[in-house]
Design an enzyme around this catalytic site. Structure first.
Site, PDB file in Angstrom:
ATOM      1  N   ASN A  27       0.819  -1.212   0.000  1.00 38.37           N
ATOM      2  CA  ASN A  27       0.000   0.000   0.000  1.00 38.37           C
ATOM      3  C   ASN A  27       0.852   1.261   0.000  1.00 38.37           C
ATOM      4  OD1 ASN A  27      -2.752  -0.735  -0.107  1.00 38.37           O
ATOM      5  ND2 ASN A  27      -2.618  -1.561   1.963  1.00 38.37           N
ATOM      6  N   ASP A  56      -8.536  -6.336  -2.180  1.00 38.19           N
ATOM      7  CA  ASP A  56      -9.743  -7.145  -2.033  1.00 38.19           C
ATOM      8  C   ASP A  56     -10.991  -6.331  -1.736  1.00 38.19           C
ATOM      9  OD1 ASP A  56      -8.698  -6.433   0.437  1.00 38.19           O
ATOM     10  OD2 ASP A  56      -9.505  -8.183   1.460  1.00 38.19           O
ATOM     11  N   TYR A  59     -13.891   2.604   1.521  1.00 40.77           N
ATOM     12  CA  TYR A  59     -12.961   3.687   1.853  1.00 40.77           C
ATOM     13  C   TYR A  59     -13.520   5.059   1.504  1.00 40.77           C
ATOM     14  CZ  TYR A  59      -9.253   0.454   3.104  1.00 40.77           C
ATOM     15  OH  TYR A  59      -8.502  -0.507   3.725  1.00 40.77           O
ATOM     16  N   ARG A  64       6.460 -14.713  20.236  1.00 39.88           N
ATOM     17  CA  ARG A  64       5.564 -15.816  20.623  1.00 39.88           C
ATOM     18  C   ARG A  64       5.423 -16.828  19.496  1.00 39.88           C
ATOM     19  NH1 ARG A  64       0.290 -14.262  21.509  1.00 39.88           N
ATOM     20  NH2 ARG A  64       0.580 -12.102  20.877  1.00 39.88           N
TER      21      ARG A  64
END
Length: 460
Positions: free
Chosen positions: A142, A164, A259, A294
């Protein structure tokens, strides 16, 4: 080969490659990321991901240098976040401090993000040209439209931009009117730029062809969209219906891309974001704090990643929803941009035609825009690349907004590629969500302060 191979959404692409209609399309996946520890953590997620019985076992390797990752690549998929999550937080906070909308790809924040991501992706494009000249670049970095347009100067038609949001809008609207789209976008009238577009028609009986007109189908070419727009009950069941409301949709006579909420409800969006304790970037930063360590240490890294994905998706466009409104389960299930990416990849590698909404060169599609501009429209893609399908003319409202934003995008590209500060200032001042030259000057100065490399990059 994945540029940004440590990205959070890489497992979505891998899952689509390892299962379902795209299984067997490729045999080897190479991950490259500027932060190699993230690539190694994501590689653990991929290896722990459940696979369908009999599904292919893809080779996954991590490379630490772009020059070692690219040779031999058939497809390069790019999803890079230049500056990381902290960069996004600054994009948002600097804009808000100047009284402007702070959003990742829209307005001032989107311009700031592009000023970082375009130079990085120009480097990637040059490396592809030199080390993998036969490869196709599928770009999700982006702001996707601006990045695709910038790197097309290096790669020509061998770059295709994907997103998408437009295809998701079309799928939801088609479901709402009971239309089975199948593999064709015949009768789908969608026009715009990336993160700025409108669905203007859904004709289940239309037939359309590349560079040709549309002919009425067996049902006489009846457009099903007006009936949806006139039905408040059905609109209330549609995410965009709830987002924009029946009055605006009736006025527009179209369904806007999600958007466009930031344009049509600019004051409300700004007020909501300013009143929140944390920006979207800060929420993601907090959610993903220590996530990669993690993932690197977990006994089941896939389960850790899946929990984080669901938490992340549930907060998408939260400022556009009421406090008690949750996202549709279908949106939380994933399977958006990676399906588009894999359909493009399959068509490029097998010459199996696909009709998709893509970011492609305008050419003669919209005479009011430059021919080299990247637009987001229904397109056909095969082994020869992607080309826009014919479309009806833009309305004055659509052309006006698209022209204004495209001028901003092209100034931003010039600023990033040629290190031209005046072009950057012109981009900020010209954006419809930046309301004054003084605000543009202030926000650019704010970004230069927070991103010293930006200030040091200007040559004029």
């Amino acid at each position: 080969m994945v540029v940004g191979g440590g990205g959070f959404r890489v497992p979505l692409v891998y899952r689509a490659l390892a299962d379902g209609p795209f299984a067997g399309l490729v045999s080897d996946v190479v991950l490259f990321d500027a932060q190699q520890e993230r690539s190694h953590a994501i590689a653990r997620v991929l290896k722990a991901m459940p696979r369908a019985a009999g599904g292919p076992a893809l080779s996954v390797r991590v490379e630490t240098r772009l020059e070692e990752a690219l040779p031999g690549a058939d497809i390069v998929f790019a999803a890079v976040r230049s500056g990381g999550t902290e960069g996004r937080v600054l994009d948002e906070r600097v804009a808000l401090a100047a009284g402007l909308l702070g959003q990742e790809t829209i307005g001032a924040g989107g311009i700031s993000y592009a000023l970082r991501s375009i130079p990085d992706m120009m480097h990637v494009a040059s490396a592809i040209r030199d080390l993998a000249p036969d490869a196709w670049l599928i770009n999700f970095t982006n702001p996707a439209g601006m990045v695709t347009e910038a790197v097309s100067a290096v790669l020509g038609g061998r770059v295709i931009g994907i997103c998408d949001s437009a295809s998701g809008l079309v799928a939801r609207a088609a479901q709402a009117v009971g239309l089975e789209l199948g593999d064709s976008l015949a009768g789908v009238d969608y026009v715009g730029l990336n993160h700025l577009g409108w669905l203007r028609g859904l004709d289940g009986g239309a037939k359309s062809g590349l560079d040709g007109g549309a002919d009425g189908g067996a049902d006489g070419g009846r457009d099903l969209l007006p009936g949806l727009l006139a039905d408040p009950v059905r609109l209330a069941a549609l995410e965009e219906g709830r987002l924009f409301g029946p009055d605006l949709l009736r006025t527009l006579g179209a369904l806007p891309n999600e958007y466009l909420f930031y344009y049509y409800f600019h004051r409300e969006a700004l007020r909501s974001i300013r009143s929140a304790d944390r920006t979207r970037g800060e929420i993601l930063r907090d959610q993903q704090e220590n996530l990669y360590p993690r993932l690197a240490a977990a006994g089941d890294p896939f389960a850790v990643w899946e929990d984080a994905r669901c938490e992340r998706e549930s907060g998408y466009l939260a400022e556009a929803r009421s406090a008690d409104e949750e996202r549709d389960e279908a949106d939380l299930a994933g399977g958006g941009y990676e399906r588009v990416a894999l359909q493009v990849m399959r068509s490029l590698l097998t010459d199996q035609r696909a009709d998709l909404i893509l970011n492609v060169r305008n050419g003669r599609t919209f005479p009011g825009l430059p021919q080299d501009a990247i637009v987001e429209v229904p397109s056909v893609v095969d082994a020869a690349g992607a080309r826009p399908l014919s479309t009806a003319p833009l309305t004055p409202h659509q052309l006006g907004l698209m022209s204004t934003v495209k001028a901003v995008e092209q100034d931003t590209i010039r600023a990033a590629v040629h290190r031209d500060r005046d072009a950057a200032l012109r981009a900020f001042a010209g954006h419809p969500l930046v309301d004054s030259f003084h605000a543009a000057s202030a926000v650019l100065a704010g970004y230069e302060k927070e991103f010293p490399a930006l200030r040091a990059s200007w040559v004029g």
